[in-house]
Design an enzyme around this catalytic site. Structure first.
Site, mmCIF file in Angstrom:
data_model
loop_
_atom_site.group_PDB
_atom_site.id
_atom_site.type_symbol
_atom_site.label_atom_id
_atom_site.label_comp_id
_atom_site.label_asym_id
_atom_site.label_seq_id
_atom_site.Cartn_x
_atom_site.Cartn_y
_atom_site.Cartn_z
ATOM 1 N N GLU A 1 0.836 -1.211 0.000
ATOM 2 C CA GLU A 1 0.000 0.000 0.000
ATOM 3 C C GLU A 1 0.865 1.252 0.000
ATOM 4 O O GLU A 1 2.029 1.208 0.406
ATOM 5 C CB GLU A 1 -0.829 0.006 1.297
ATOM 6 C CG GLU A 1 -2.315 -0.169 1.109
ATOM 7 C CD GLU A 1 -3.049 1.026 0.540
ATOM 8 O OE1 GLU A 1 -2.534 1.723 -0.359
ATOM 9 O OE2 GLU A 1 -4.181 1.266 0.993
ATOM 10 N N ASP A 2 0.288 2.349 -0.394
ATOM 11 C CA ASP A 2 1.005 3.623 -0.343
ATOM 12 C C ASP A 2 1.141 4.131 1.091
ATOM 13 O O ASP A 2 2.230 4.460 1.557
ATOM 14 C CB ASP A 2 0.315 4.685 -1.227
ATOM 15 C CG ASP A 2 -1.195 4.795 -0.991
ATOM 16 O OD1 ASP A 2 -1.743 4.088 -0.113
ATOM 17 O OD2 ASP A 2 -1.841 5.593 -1.694
ATOM 18 N N ASP B 1 -3.299 4.972 7.178
ATOM 19 C CA ASP B 1 -3.834 6.119 7.890
ATOM 20 C C ASP B 1 -4.621 5.561 9.084
ATOM 21 O O ASP B 1 -4.044 5.221 10.103
ATOM 22 C CB ASP B 1 -4.702 6.878 6.874
ATOM 23 C CG ASP B 1 -5.143 8.240 7.347
ATOM 24 O OD1 ASP B 1 -4.464 8.824 8.172
ATOM 25 O OD2 ASP B 1 -6.195 8.717 6.870
ATOM 26 N N PHE C 1 -1.896 16.031 5.249
ATOM 27 C CA PHE C 1 -2.343 15.438 3.990
ATOM 28 C C PHE C 1 -1.207 15.532 2.988
ATOM 29 O O PHE C 1 -0.713 16.617 2.679
ATOM 30 C CB PHE C 1 -3.599 16.112 3.439
ATOM 31 C CG PHE C 1 -4.204 15.294 2.329
ATOM 32 C CD1 PHE C 1 -5.036 14.216 2.619
ATOM 33 C CD2 PHE C 1 -3.878 15.556 1.005
ATOM 34 C CE1 PHE C 1 -5.546 13.424 1.604
ATOM 35 C CE2 PHE C 1 -4.395 14.761 -0.023
ATOM 36 C CZ PHE C 1 -5.231 13.698 0.287
ATOM 37 N N ARG D 1 0.041 12.435 -8.303
ATOM 38 C CA ARG D 1 0.658 11.147 -7.981
ATOM 39 C C ARG D 1 2.083 11.075 -8.523
ATOM 40 O O ARG D 1 2.914 10.321 -8.028
ATOM 41 C CB ARG D 1 -0.144 9.991 -8.603
ATOM 42 C CG ARG D 1 -1.540 9.833 -8.045
ATOM 43 C CD ARG D 1 -2.166 8.553 -8.596
ATOM 44 N NE ARG D 1 -3.611 8.530 -8.419
ATOM 45 C CZ ARG D 1 -4.233 8.127 -7.313
ATOM 46 N NH1 ARG D 1 -3.535 7.729 -6.268
ATOM 47 N NH2 ARG D 1 -5.539 8.112 -7.236
#
Ligand code: XMP
Ligand code: MG
Length: 179
Positions: free
Chosen positions: A97-98, A101, A150, A163
């Site tokens: 995953e990136d 959170d 963020f 991205r």
């Protein structure tokens, strides 16, 4: 780009982290059947880098998921847009995953994949925001810890864009508060 407040993680830091994770994964899964599942879209750049630092043969596949509701907050309800084509029964699985959170997305994916009879399901993420965690998720291969900001770049988007920024950057607050 003019939406960037500041660079949080440099290219050099990312490269070093990816190299270390790739080496660990290669050692840990040596001689085993491993399926790496990249989570689209955010995970694609990290996975492309990571896969090339892994020195054992692996199967690569992708899932595309989206969480319902507000795009900058996780609801925990994950919709599978594209599932893997690979049969993971009797194989080791590593989800890439990136960012983690709340942990809700990965938690959901781990539980889903476990129902398919894999030997193991582990998790690898480029970035981690531990202060936002809502579930007790074990992150087996953890990348760089970041504060609760963020971020965009290195696969991460804001409203579908940015991205392709090479570093992990903090998005200017005015960009998402001006609506
Ligand atoms: P959870 O909360 O389920 O969410 O762990 C993980 C997903 O939330 C998105 N996310 C972000 N996307 N910048 C982004 O572009 C961020 O700072 C950010 N924080 C969370 C991301 O899609 C991730 O897969
Ligand atoms: Mg994502």
């Amino acid at each position: 780009m003019d939406v960037v407040e500041r660079i949080l993680v440099s290219k050099e830091q990312l490269d070093k982290q990816v190299e270390e994770l790739g080496a660990r994964i290669s050692r840990d899964y040596e001689g085993q059947e491993l399926v790496i599942i990249g989570v689209l879209k955010g995970g694609f750049i990290f996975l492309a880098d990571l896969a090339r630092k892994i020195t054992i043969p692996v199967d690569l596949d992708f899932m595309s998921v989206s969480s319902y509701g507000n795009s900058s907050k996780s609801s925990g309800i994950v919709k599978i847009i594209k599932d893997v084509d690979t049969d993971i029964t009797g194989k080791h699985v590593l989800i890439v995953e990136d960012i983690i959170d709340t942990g809700l997305t990965l938690n959901h994916l781990v539980e889903l994949l476990k129902t398919r009879g894999p030997l193991s399901v582990k998790v690898c993420a480029a970035l981690d925001k531990p202060s936002r965690r809502k579930v007790d998720l074990k992150v087996d291969y953890k990348g760089i810890e970041i504060p609760d900001e963020f971020v965009i770049g290195y696969g991460l988007d804001y409203a579908g864009k940015y991205r392709n920024i090479q570093e992990v950057c903090v998005l200017k607050r005015e960009v998402y508060t001006k609506k």
